[in-house]
Design a protein around this motif. Structure first.
Motif, mmCIF file in Angstrom:
data_model
loop_
_atom_site.group_PDB
_atom_site.id
_atom_site.type_symbol
_atom_site.label_atom_id
_atom_site.label_comp_id
_atom_site.label_asym_id
_atom_site.label_seq_id
_atom_site.Cartn_x
_atom_site.Cartn_y
_atom_site.Cartn_z
ATOM 1 N N ASP A 194 0.819 -1.218 0.000
ATOM 2 C CA ASP A 194 0.000 0.000 0.000
ATOM 3 C C ASP A 194 0.848 1.262 0.000
ATOM 4 O O ASP A 194 0.358 2.355 -0.327
ATOM 5 C CB ASP A 194 -0.935 0.013 1.211
ATOM 6 C CG ASP A 194 -1.942 -1.125 1.185
ATOM 7 O OD1 ASP A 194 -2.254 -1.609 0.084
ATOM 8 O OD2 ASP A 194 -2.399 -1.531 2.272
ATOM 9 N N ALA A 195 2.123 1.146 0.379
ATOM 10 C CA ALA A 195 3.021 2.311 0.431
ATOM 11 C C ALA A 195 4.081 2.263 -0.648
ATOM 12 O O ALA A 195 5.052 3.021 -0.599
ATOM 13 C CB ALA A 195 3.677 2.398 1.805
ATOM 14 N N ALA A 196 3.906 1.397 -1.641
ATOM 15 C CA ALA A 196 4.950 1.186 -2.647
ATOM 16 C C ALA A 196 5.303 2.440 -3.427
ATOM 17 O O ALA A 196 6.449 2.594 -3.878
ATOM 18 C CB ALA A 196 4.534 0.079 -3.608
ATOM 19 N N ASP A 197 4.344 3.355 -3.583
ATOM 20 C CA ASP A 197 4.604 4.557 -4.384
ATOM 21 C C ASP A 197 5.084 5.731 -3.533
ATOM 22 O O ASP A 197 5.226 6.847 -4.042
ATOM 23 C CB ASP A 197 3.344 4.953 -5.160
ATOM 24 C CG ASP A 197 2.168 5.272 -4.252
ATOM 25 O OD1 ASP A 197 2.237 4.931 -3.039
ATOM 26 O OD2 ASP A 197 1.167 5.837 -4.729
ATOM 27 N N GLN A 198 5.345 5.510 -2.258
ATOM 28 C CA GLN A 198 5.783 6.583 -1.370
ATOM 29 C C GLN A 198 7.303 6.534 -1.194
ATOM 30 O O GLN A 198 7.918 5.469 -1.284
ATOM 31 C CB GLN A 198 5.113 6.423 -0.002
ATOM 32 C CG GLN A 198 3.590 6.471 -0.048
ATOM 33 C CD GLN A 198 3.049 7.367 1.039
ATOM 34 O OE1 GLN A 198 3.585 8.458 1.274
ATOM 35 N NE2 GLN A 198 1.997 6.930 1.698
ATOM 36 N N PRO A 199 7.919 7.689 -0.909
ATOM 37 C CA PRO A 199 9.362 7.667 -0.561
ATOM 38 C C PRO A 199 9.542 7.024 0.810
ATOM 39 O O PRO A 199 8.685 7.162 1.693
ATOM 40 C CB PRO A 199 9.740 9.148 -0.533
ATOM 41 C CG PRO A 199 8.461 9.866 -0.258
ATOM 42 C CD PRO A 199 7.372 9.062 -0.918
ATOM 43 N N PHE A 200 10.661 6.321 0.974
ATOM 44 C CA PHE A 200 10.936 5.627 2.232
ATOM 45 C C PHE A 200 12.091 6.301 2.970
ATOM 46 O O PHE A 200 13.022 6.834 2.364
ATOM 47 C CB PHE A 200 11.299 4.162 1.968
ATOM 48 C CG PHE A 200 10.125 3.236 1.905
ATOM 49 C CD1 PHE A 200 9.895 2.302 2.900
ATOM 50 C CD2 PHE A 200 9.220 3.314 0.855
ATOM 51 C CE1 PHE A 200 8.806 1.450 2.857
ATOM 52 C CE2 PHE A 200 8.124 2.468 0.786
ATOM 53 C CZ PHE A 200 7.919 1.526 1.797
ATOM 54 N N PRO A 224 11.832 -0.186 -2.857
ATOM 55 C CA PRO A 224 11.490 1.132 -2.312
ATOM 56 C C PRO A 224 12.427 2.228 -2.813
ATOM 57 O O PRO A 224 13.612 1.988 -3.039
ATOM 58 C CB PRO A 224 11.650 0.936 -0.800
ATOM 59 C CG PRO A 224 12.667 -0.154 -0.680
ATOM 60 C CD PRO A 224 12.414 -1.079 -1.837
ATOM 61 N N VAL A 225 11.890 3.408 -2.980
ATOM 62 C CA VAL A 225 12.686 4.588 -3.289
ATOM 63 C C VAL A 225 13.120 5.199 -1.957
ATOM 64 O O VAL A 225 12.286 5.690 -1.189
ATOM 65 C CB VAL A 225 11.890 5.611 -4.110
ATOM 66 C CG1 VAL A 225 12.720 6.879 -4.324
ATOM 67 C CG2 VAL A 225 11.471 5.014 -5.444
ATOM 68 N N VAL A 246 7.892 7.409 4.487
ATOM 69 C CA VAL A 246 7.352 6.380 5.378
ATOM 70 C C VAL A 246 8.494 5.435 5.731
ATOM 71 O O VAL A 246 9.552 5.465 5.101
ATOM 72 C CB VAL A 246 6.193 5.610 4.704
ATOM 73 C CG1 VAL A 246 5.083 6.565 4.306
ATOM 74 C CG2 VAL A 246 6.683 4.825 3.488
ATOM 75 N N ALA A 247 8.276 4.585 6.732
ATOM 76 C CA ALA A 247 9.356 3.695 7.159
ATOM 77 C C ALA A 247 8.785 2.449 7.811
ATOM 78 O O ALA A 247 7.669 2.456 8.347
ATOM 79 C CB ALA A 247 10.282 4.411 8.140
#
Length: 302
Positions: A194-200, A224-225, A246-247
């Motif tokens: 669900d967070a694949a498109d967010q920066p990590f 992850p990016v 996110v982390a």
């Protein structure tokens, strides 16, 4: 070694001085750390090289560079000095088995809860035992143990190596941390995809939690990016609170959540962190360290 090598014995002081010199590769700095004069240290190195029949350093632009012969000696010198320290500790423990020193290494992330609880519980029965404590990333803990600098370590994930003994102490749920204003923040739990498109935001490569994060993302089907990297989980969470990404982190202990962050337990298989006690199977430790290890291994900490 050439035929002109002196077969006379190498002293403990010479080995100790050589290790410091090998670590600094600087005569003046090493002499300062050892509290000896530079000529004294230089003469000691010359005697050691004469006994071994070969230079141990290359001289480059007035600096020392450990050569392949020096690297061999450094490996064995560290092992020899560690064994001498262990012998002294074991003798001291035998003379007074309720006293002595345990050299314990552990992750930064267990420094405020698991390790203090282990030490508090043990010191209730063994108040005379002292502890030398070292905090470092997991890969550095194992290196320190193999080098003989510590007796035991509390780390995660379980290290590779047939020479490593392991006893799991705790299993932590992992969660996705998001800024409180993030659309995911209202969920009770989520999948990592669900967070694949967010920066990590992540720990640096080589840290255990970074390894786990990369493996979980790979299992979820994405890379992850990484926008920011840090060496501390609290710093990672603070960057998330600032809205920078996110982390993946362990579920926080009671009253230790970072303000401005939502913690969403991950539903992914394997979304947990195992923390355990490790030791070297083929190396004896002092009786006081073995007694502490048995105490830890015999209790359920999860």
């Amino acid at each position: 070694m050439n035929e002109s090598a002196d077969t006379g014995g190498v002293t403990v002081d010479e080995l100790q001085w050589f290790v410091v010199l090998a670590e600094t590769e600087h005569m003046t700095e090493a002499a300062g750390r050892l509290n000896v004069t530079q000529p004294t240290l230089s003469r000691a190195l010359a005697r050691l090289e004469r006994r071994l029949g070969t230079p141990l350093f290359d001289r480059v632009n007035r600096r020392l560079r450990l050569n392949r012969y020096g690297e061999v000696l450094l490996e064995h010198a560290r092992r020899c000095l560690a064994e001498l320290d262990l012998a002294s500790a074991r003798i001291a423990s035998l003379l007074d088995p309720d006293r002595g020193t345990v050299r314990l290494a552990f992750l930064h992330s267990v420094a405020t809860w698991l390790v203090p609880e282990l030490l508090r519980s043990y010191r209730e029965d063994m108040p005379g035992v002292r502890f030398e404590l070292l905090q470092a990333p997991g890969h550095e803990l194992i290196a320190a143990m193999r080098a003989g600098h510590v007796d035991l370590a509390v780390t995660s994930p379980r290290p590779d190596g047939l020479d490593i003994g392991w006893r799991q102490l705790h299993r932590e749920q992992l969660c996705l941390t998001v800024p409180e204003q993030d659309p995911l923040a209202g969920r009770r739990r989520c999948a990592l995809i669900d967070a694949a498109d967010q920066p990590f935001v992540a720990l640096l490569p080589g840290f255990g939690m970074r390894e786990i994060t990369d493996e979980l993302c790979a299992a979820a089907g994405f890379t992850p990016v990484i926008a920011f990297e840090s060496s501390e989980i609290p710093a990672v969470e603070a960057l998330v609170a600032a809205g920078l990404g996110v982390a993946v982190v362990p579920m926080p202990r009671a009253h230790r959540a970072t303000p401005g962050v939502a913690y969403l337990p991950l539903t992914d298989a394997g979304a947990h962190r195992e923390i355990g006690l490790v030791w070297l199977r083929d190396r004896a430790v002092s009786p006081v360290a073995e007694r502490f290890a048995e105490f830890v291994r015999s209790r359920g900490w999860s």
